[in-house]
Design a protein around this motif. Structure first.
Motif, PDB file in Angstrom:
ATOM      1  N   LEU A 158      57.237  32.425  35.687  1.00  0.00           N
ATOM      2  CA  LEU A 158      57.292  33.742  35.066  1.00  0.00           C
ATOM      3  C   LEU A 158      55.959  34.148  34.421  1.00  0.00           C
ATOM      4  O   LEU A 158      55.503  35.285  34.625  1.00  0.00           O
ATOM      5  N   PRO A 159      55.282  33.276  33.670  1.00  0.00           N
ATOM      6  CA  PRO A 159      54.008  33.692  33.060  1.00  0.00           C
ATOM      7  C   PRO A 159      52.943  34.079  34.091  1.00  0.00           C
ATOM      8  O   PRO A 159      52.107  34.948  33.819  1.00  0.00           O
ATOM      9  N   GLU A 160      52.982  33.475  35.273  1.00  0.00           N
ATOM     10  CA  GLU A 160      52.009  33.830  36.313  1.00  0.00           C
ATOM     11  C   GLU A 160      52.281  35.239  36.840  1.00  0.00           C
ATOM     12  O   GLU A 160      51.343  35.985  37.146  1.00  0.00           O
ATOM     13  N   LEU A 161      53.554  35.620  36.927  1.00  0.00           N
ATOM     14  CA  LEU A 161      53.870  36.986  37.327  1.00  0.00           C
ATOM     15  C   LEU A 161      53.428  37.981  36.263  1.00  0.00           C
ATOM     16  O   LEU A 161      52.887  39.048  36.584  1.00  0.00           O
ATOM     17  N   ARG A 163      50.953  37.632  34.234  1.00  0.00           N
ATOM     18  CA  ARG A 163      49.492  37.727  34.354  1.00  0.00           C
ATOM     19  C   ARG A 163      49.113  38.648  35.500  1.00  0.00           C
ATOM     20  O   ARG A 163      48.239  39.519  35.358  1.00  0.00           O
ATOM     21  N   GLY A 164      49.783  38.491  36.655  1.00  0.00           N
ATOM     22  CA  GLY A 164      49.473  39.318  37.816  1.00  0.00           C
ATOM     23  C   GLY A 164      49.790  40.784  37.599  1.00  0.00           C
ATOM     24  O   GLY A 164      49.064  41.667  38.061  1.00  0.00           O
ATOM     25  N   VAL A 165      50.894  41.061  36.890  1.00  0.00           N
ATOM     26  CA  VAL A 165      51.253  42.450  36.576  1.00  0.00           C
ATOM     27  C   VAL A 165      50.182  43.091  35.707  1.00  0.00           C
ATOM     28  O   VAL A 165      49.683  44.185  35.983  1.00  0.00           O
ATOM     29  N   LEU A 166      49.799  42.415  34.628  1.00  0.00           N
ATOM     30  CA  LEU A 166      48.840  42.989  33.683  1.00  0.00           C
ATOM     31  C   LEU A 166      47.428  43.041  34.258  1.00  0.00           C
ATOM     32  O   LEU A 166      46.605  43.847  33.812  1.00  0.00           O
ATOM     33  N   ALA A 167      47.153  42.206  35.256  1.00  0.00           N
ATOM     34  CA  ALA A 167      45.845  42.231  35.905  1.00  0.00           C
ATOM     35  C   ALA A 167      45.757  43.286  37.007  1.00  0.00           C
ATOM     36  O   ALA A 167      44.704  43.458  37.620  1.00  0.00           O
ATOM     37  N   GLY A 168      46.847  43.976  37.268  1.00  0.00           N
ATOM     38  CA  GLY A 168      46.849  44.988  38.323  1.00  0.00           C
ATOM     39  C   GLY A 168      46.916  44.405  39.717  1.00  0.00           C
ATOM     40  O   GLY A 168      46.536  45.069  40.686  1.00  0.00           O
ATOM     41  N   GLU A 169      47.446  43.185  39.844  1.00  0.00           N
ATOM     42  CA  GLU A 169      47.522  42.520  41.143  1.00  0.00           C
ATOM     43  C   GLU A 169      48.909  42.622  41.777  1.00  0.00           C
ATOM     44  O   GLU A 169      49.055  42.377  42.976  1.00  0.00           O
ATOM     45  N   LEU A 170      49.915  42.961  40.992  1.00  0.00           N
ATOM     46  CA  LEU A 170      51.288  43.089  41.467  1.00  0.00           C
ATOM     47  C   LEU A 170      51.787  44.485  41.106  1.00  0.00           C
ATOM     48  O   LEU A 170      51.630  44.916  39.956  1.00  0.00           O
TER      49      LEU A 170
END
Length: 208
Positions: A158-161, A163-170
């Motif tokens: 969950l924390p990796e998702l 990170r990806g959301v807030l980084a604009g990757e997902l």
């Protein structure tokens, strides 16, 4: 003052459906504004959807990767699908989609969040479920086709998702909303405080 969405419907002087597709259509309404003027609004009429944030015993989220032609990208998403049957219980639809897309079943189901995807131009409402206590579904795998034939699957912490959301990757709507909603729930009153799986859904009323 309570911050809460409330039902309201402004008068419509005329309506038409200039386009009808396989699953959705486009409607044009002439809507009376508060100042008495009439404005024309075009919007997509959508049956609604369910999505499933499936969390395994290691706190990993089951995600699938699928080509989405309108945005010309392969997106990581959580399992999801249309409410194909009018009045269908959304939990039953979610259980079906989790089986068809991931060949997984879950014993514990709760409503995580309900969201209008794009209320300025579409009436789609999505109910995102939290599914836990996962195991492989019995029987043969569902026979997929078209974009789903190329679907990949993974389990991501969950924390990796987040990170990806807030980084604009997902970017998938249900994945973003579900991931952040579960993170907020875990930081707050916990999963036990979430609504039950059969909670009322005014945007898409259903049979018990």
């Amino acid at each position: 003052m309570a911050i809460k969405d409330t039902p309201e419907e402004w008068p419509i002087t005329a309506t038409s459906t200039p386009f009808r597709g396989n699953k959705t259509s486009v409607r044009t309404d002439d809507v009376v504004m508060p100042d008495g003027s009439v404005a024309r609004r075009d919007y997509q009429v959508h049956p609604g959807s369910v999505a499933i944030l499936a969390l395994d015993e290691s706190d990993r989220v089951l995600v699938v990767r699928q080509y989405r032609h309108p945005v010309r990208q392969k997106l990581w998403e959580i399992p999801a699908g249309l409410l194909d049957i009018p009045g269908e219980n959304p939990l039953h639809a979610a259980q079906r989609e989790l089986y068809e897309e991931a060949h997984v079943k879950a014993e514990d189901w709760r409503v995580l969040v309900d969201v209008y995807t794009t209320p300025g131009g579409c009436d789609e409402s999505v109910r995102v479920f939290l599914a836990r206590d996962l195991s492989e579904a019995e029987g043969a795998r569902f026979d997929v086709s078209e974009e789903e034939a190329d679907m990949e699957q993974a389990r991501v912490p969950l924390p990796e998702l987040v990170r990806g959301v807030l980084a604009g990757e997902l970017h998938n709507n249900a994945l973003v909303v579900g991931t952040l909603a579960l993170t907020a729930a875990l930081a707050g009153d916990g999963v036990a405080a979430l609504r039950p799986a059969d909670a009322e859904w005014p945007a898409r009323p259903f049979e018990a």
